[in-house]
Design a protein around this motif. Structure first.
Motif, mmCIF file in Angstrom:
data_model
loop_
_atom_site.group_PDB
_atom_site.id
_atom_site.type_symbol
_atom_site.label_atom_id
_atom_site.label_comp_id
_atom_site.label_asym_id
_atom_site.label_seq_id
_atom_site.Cartn_x
_atom_site.Cartn_y
_atom_site.Cartn_z
ATOM 1 N N PHE A 50 0.816 -1.032 -0.197
ATOM 2 C CA PHE A 50 0.087 -0.015 -0.048
ATOM 3 C C PHE A 50 0.926 1.086 0.050
ATOM 4 N N ALA A 51 2.048 1.151 0.945
ATOM 5 C CA ALA A 51 2.506 2.367 1.074
ATOM 6 C C ALA A 51 4.082 2.591 0.590
ATOM 7 N N ALA A 52 4.724 1.405 0.239
ATOM 8 C CA ALA A 52 6.195 1.420 0.079
ATOM 9 C C ALA A 52 6.402 1.692 -1.608
ATOM 10 N N MET A 53 5.321 1.705 -2.525
ATOM 11 C CA MET A 53 5.531 1.859 -3.799
ATOM 12 C C MET A 53 6.347 0.815 -4.493
ATOM 13 N N PRO A 54 5.530 -0.114 -4.446
ATOM 14 C CA PRO A 54 6.763 -1.178 -5.133
ATOM 15 C C PRO A 54 6.386 -1.036 -6.662
ATOM 16 N N VAL A 55 7.812 -1.341 -7.551
ATOM 17 C CA VAL A 55 7.712 -1.368 -8.783
ATOM 18 C C VAL A 55 8.458 -2.600 -9.334
ATOM 19 N N GLU A 56 7.717 -3.253 -10.220
ATOM 20 C CA GLU A 56 8.570 -4.524 -10.894
ATOM 21 C C GLU A 56 8.979 -4.224 -12.185
ATOM 22 N N SER A 57 10.176 -4.667 -12.348
ATOM 23 C CA SER A 57 10.228 -4.489 -14.126
ATOM 24 C C SER A 57 11.415 -5.583 -14.372
ATOM 25 N N ARG A 58 11.188 -6.087 -15.345
ATOM 26 C CA ARG A 58 12.153 -7.195 -15.816
ATOM 27 C C ARG A 58 12.438 -8.416 -14.715
ATOM 28 N N GLY A 59 11.426 -8.592 -14.104
ATOM 29 C CA GLY A 59 11.677 -9.651 -13.103
ATOM 30 C C GLY A 59 12.099 -9.168 -11.629
ATOM 31 N N ALA A 60 12.462 -7.879 -11.827
ATOM 32 C CA ALA A 60 13.358 -7.389 -10.567
ATOM 33 C C ALA A 60 12.096 -6.717 -9.742
ATOM 34 N N LEU A 61 12.070 -6.643 -8.492
ATOM 35 C CA LEU A 61 11.259 -5.786 -7.643
ATOM 36 C C LEU A 61 12.039 -4.858 -6.751
ATOM 37 N N ARG A 62 11.424 -3.876 -6.716
ATOM 38 C CA ARG A 62 11.850 -2.820 -5.578
ATOM 39 C C ARG A 62 10.923 -1.870 -5.109
ATOM 40 N N PHE A 63 11.222 -1.386 -3.852
ATOM 41 C CA PHE A 63 10.044 -0.205 -3.462
ATOM 42 C C PHE A 63 10.801 1.078 -3.396
ATOM 43 N N CYS A 64 10.181 1.883 -4.388
ATOM 44 C CA CYS A 64 10.429 3.251 -4.471
ATOM 45 C C CYS A 64 10.594 4.127 -3.377
ATOM 46 N N ALA A 65 9.540 3.541 -2.153
ATOM 47 C CA ALA A 65 9.506 4.531 -1.168
ATOM 48 C C ALA A 65 10.662 4.032 -0.033
ATOM 49 N N SER A 66 11.457 2.875 -0.488
ATOM 50 C CA SER A 66 12.571 2.551 0.453
ATOM 51 C C SER A 66 13.803 2.906 -0.159
ATOM 52 N N ASN A 67 14.578 2.254 0.324
ATOM 53 C CA ASN A 67 16.099 2.330 -0.471
ATOM 54 C C ASN A 67 16.965 0.908 -0.384
ATOM 55 N N GLN A 68 17.979 1.005 -0.628
ATOM 56 C CA GLN A 68 18.733 -0.245 -0.696
ATOM 57 C C GLN A 68 18.710 -1.195 0.438
ATOM 58 N N VAL A 69 19.000 -0.245 1.654
ATOM 59 C CA VAL A 69 19.304 -0.985 2.871
ATOM 60 C C VAL A 69 17.850 -1.641 3.460
ATOM 61 N N GLY A 70 16.708 -0.724 3.283
ATOM 62 C CA GLY A 70 15.238 -0.950 3.434
ATOM 63 C C GLY A 70 15.089 -2.357 2.648
ATOM 64 N N ASP A 71 15.224 -2.407 1.298
ATOM 65 C CA ASP A 71 14.842 -3.633 0.571
ATOM 66 C C ASP A 71 15.956 -4.806 0.887
ATOM 67 N N ALA A 72 17.091 -4.369 1.336
ATOM 68 C CA ALA A 72 17.824 -5.469 1.879
ATOM 69 C C ALA A 72 17.238 -6.293 3.011
ATOM 70 N N VAL A 73 16.834 -5.539 4.008
ATOM 71 C CA VAL A 73 16.087 -6.105 5.273
ATOM 72 C C VAL A 73 14.912 -6.488 4.950
ATOM 73 N N MET A 74 14.148 -6.117 3.731
ATOM 74 C CA MET A 74 13.146 -6.868 3.628
ATOM 75 C C MET A 74 13.439 -8.370 2.836
ATOM 76 N N LEU A 75 14.375 -8.175 2.055
ATOM 77 C CA LEU A 75 14.787 -9.590 1.530
ATOM 78 C C LEU A 75 15.339 -10.521 2.481
ATOM 79 N N TYR A 76 16.056 -9.914 3.446
ATOM 80 C CA TYR A 76 16.697 -11.024 4.478
ATOM 81 C C TYR A 76 15.505 -11.374 5.271
ATOM 82 N N ALA A 77 14.402 -10.510 5.558
ATOM 83 C CA ALA A 77 13.288 -11.155 6.079
ATOM 84 C C ALA A 77 12.788 -12.231 5.498
ATOM 85 N N LEU A 78 12.625 -12.319 4.200
ATOM 86 C CA LEU A 78 11.624 -13.146 3.551
ATOM 87 C C LEU A 78 12.467 -14.646 3.481
#
Lengths: 99, 411
Positions: B368-396
């Motif tokens: 809802f709030a982290a503004m996900p964007v997926e392109s060519r099979g890669a997902l990122r969250f525009c509202a986040s940053n690399q460390v935020g996305d890395a924490v999410m990946l690690y959590a998963l």
């Protein structure tokens, strides 16, 4: 003949505002402003303008996902209430009455 | 057409013909209130994730897509430079922590998929080698915030447990996937320094910044030592017990029972229980003291975790502690108190302790709030940053590394 803009306190007015918000959201989305929303996490962008664009995008996004459905649903409920309302006898007011 | 008939035409209804202004206000307000009452509690259904897609056995599709983005960053120098520059403007620590969480995530992915371990080991080695080179060439302060220079470290020579602990964690994680001789000695040296620093402190904690100890860094260092026990047959068990006795009695907030987040070397509390610290502390401590860590998680969940209308988020501070909005908390949403930093790390806590209900609510908020964007099979969250996305990946993907460390004890 001029076409009137529906007043904000009518079902048509609510729908018009939903359409306007949607159009604005799609415009900022198409302009790629979503990229600048990192300010939400406190990550400032070196370009200050990007921060402004990010905040604007976030505003239109939340307006789109929260406000637009409420406006559309509200218009439907409003129309339903009017339909269910028991009409009082009386003269038909002229078109273009107060909004 | 009479009045009643005119009002019932589509045009009549849409324009509310024959309705006084006062009644229009009333009807419009009532309609919008009913609409909000219907929509607001339903919104989360639009964003509620398919948990299998995020957490399904092994590496779930969403986690794989998130990892693809990180691997892209480490293979495209221009992209990476841009991302790192963006983070360092806000906080130099994020550059460093982004590396740690990515290495931890990749180690777990390699253990999930041993047949593809080489694909994950290569970027891990690149990250570790570059981090060590930067530490060596740019010095201790490169990964610290500027205020680290405002006073001398109490313990000499100056060392930051933030840097030592996470580097040790990276080295050990890599070795847990596959032994690498060059890293064995590096881990041993780093672990020796860490243990000396910890034992020198009256509370068995060491500085990350001058006279500033962070629970986050101390817990990360303990996890690194625990991994070393598993890898090299060392035994820090006695030290862990002493640390827990001290921290559990002297470094917890008396009102919530949650570990405080920062304190001076002599145990003077600076920041009390803090969301952007405690969730990850619980994760690190789950390797060293699982029961204590789970108790901390339950307390944090009660004091800081929130689930409103299906959206999960976390507060930065419990109601009983007044703290500032800062670089760790990220912006705090007024009224509800949701903190981006705390909510992101709550994902790791919830994933560690199998709190699927909260995890699902947090992932709903992410969509809802982290503004996900997926392109060519890669997902990122525009509202986040690399460390935020890395924490999410690690959590998963977290799980296999800690399990292996708990099970395997090499001589």
């Amino acid at each position: 003949m001029k076409r009137r803009v529906p007043g904000p306190l009518t079902p048509a007015g609510l729908l018009l505002r939903a359409a306007l918000l949607s159009a604005l959201f799609f415009a900022v989305h198409a302009a790629g402003w979503r990229e600048y929303t990192s300010i939400i996490s406190g990550t400032t962008h070196p370009d200050r303008m990007a921060t402004v664009l990010g905040i604007a995008y976030a505003f239109f996004w939340f307006a789109f996902v929260l406000g637009v459905p409420v406006l559309v649903l509200g218009a439907g409920i409003y129309a339903l209430l009017l339909l269910l309302r028991r009409p009082r006898p009386g003269p038909l007011p002229a078109r273009g009455g107060p909004a | 057409m009479d009045l009643a008939a005119e009002r019932r035409t589509l045009g009549g209804l849409l324009e509310a013909r024959g309705v006084s202004r006062g009644r229009r206000w009333l009807l419009a307000g009532l309609s919008l209130a009913i609409a909000a009452g219907i929509w607001m509690p339903s919104t989360h259904r639009v964003f509620r994730p398919d948990l299998e897609g995020w957490l399904g056995g092994g590496i779930a599709p969403r986690a794989r897509a998130l990892a693809a983005r990180h691997l892209e960053l480490w293979t495209d120098p221009a992209l990476r430079e841009r991302e790192v520059a963006r983070m360092r403007v806000s906080n130099a620590e994020w550059d460093f922590m982004g590396r740690t969480f990515l290495v931890l995530a990749l180690a777990n992915m390699a253990l999930h998929e041993p047949s593809r371990a080489k694909e994950y080991l290569a970027p891990m080695d690149r990250i570790i080698d570059e981090t060590l080179a930067l530490e060596s060439s740019r010095g201790l302060y490169f990964f610290l915030m500027d205020y680290a220079r405002s006073a001398p470290f109490v313990r000499r020579p100056a060392r930051s447990l933030f840097v030592d602990g996470e580097i040790a964690l990276m080295l050990a994680s890599r070795r847990m996937v596959e032994e690498k001789d060059a890293y064995r000695a590096l881990l041993r040296e780093r672990a020796t320094v860490i243990l000396e620093s910890l034992e020198a402190g009256p509370f068995l904690c060491a500085e990350s910044y001058p006279d500033e100890c962070w629970m986050f860094c101390n817990a990360a260092a303990l996890a690194a030592l625990k991994l070393q026990d598993s890898l090299d047959g060392t035994d820090h068990g006695t030290f862990f017990r002493k640390w827990l006795d001290l921290a559990g009695s002297r470094l917890v907030d008396p009102r919530t029972g949650i570990l405080v987040s920062s304190f001076s070397l002599d145990g003077g509390v600076r920041d009390g229980p803090e969301g952007s610290t405690i969730w990850t502390v619980c994760h690190f401590l789950s390797l060293v003291a699982p029961a204590f860590a789970e108790d901390q998680y339950r307390r944090a969940r009660k004091e800081l975790g929130r689930d409103v209308l299906g959206f999960g988020y976390a507060l930065e501070w419990p109601r009983s502690w007044t703290g500032p909005m800062d670089v760790d908390s990220g912006p705090i949403v007024p009224l509800v108190g949701a903190s981006a930093g705390s909510s992101g790390q709550a994902l790791l806590g919830a994933a560690t302790f199998g709190d699927r209900e909260y995890l699902s609510a947090l992932l709903t908020t992410l969509g809802f709030a982290a503004m996900p964007v997926e392109s060519r099979g890669a997902l990122r969250f525009c509202a986040s940053n690399q460390v935020g996305d890395a924490v999410m990946l690690y959590a998963l993907v977290q799980g296999p590394l800690w399990r292996k460390a708990a099970e395997v004890r090499r001589p």
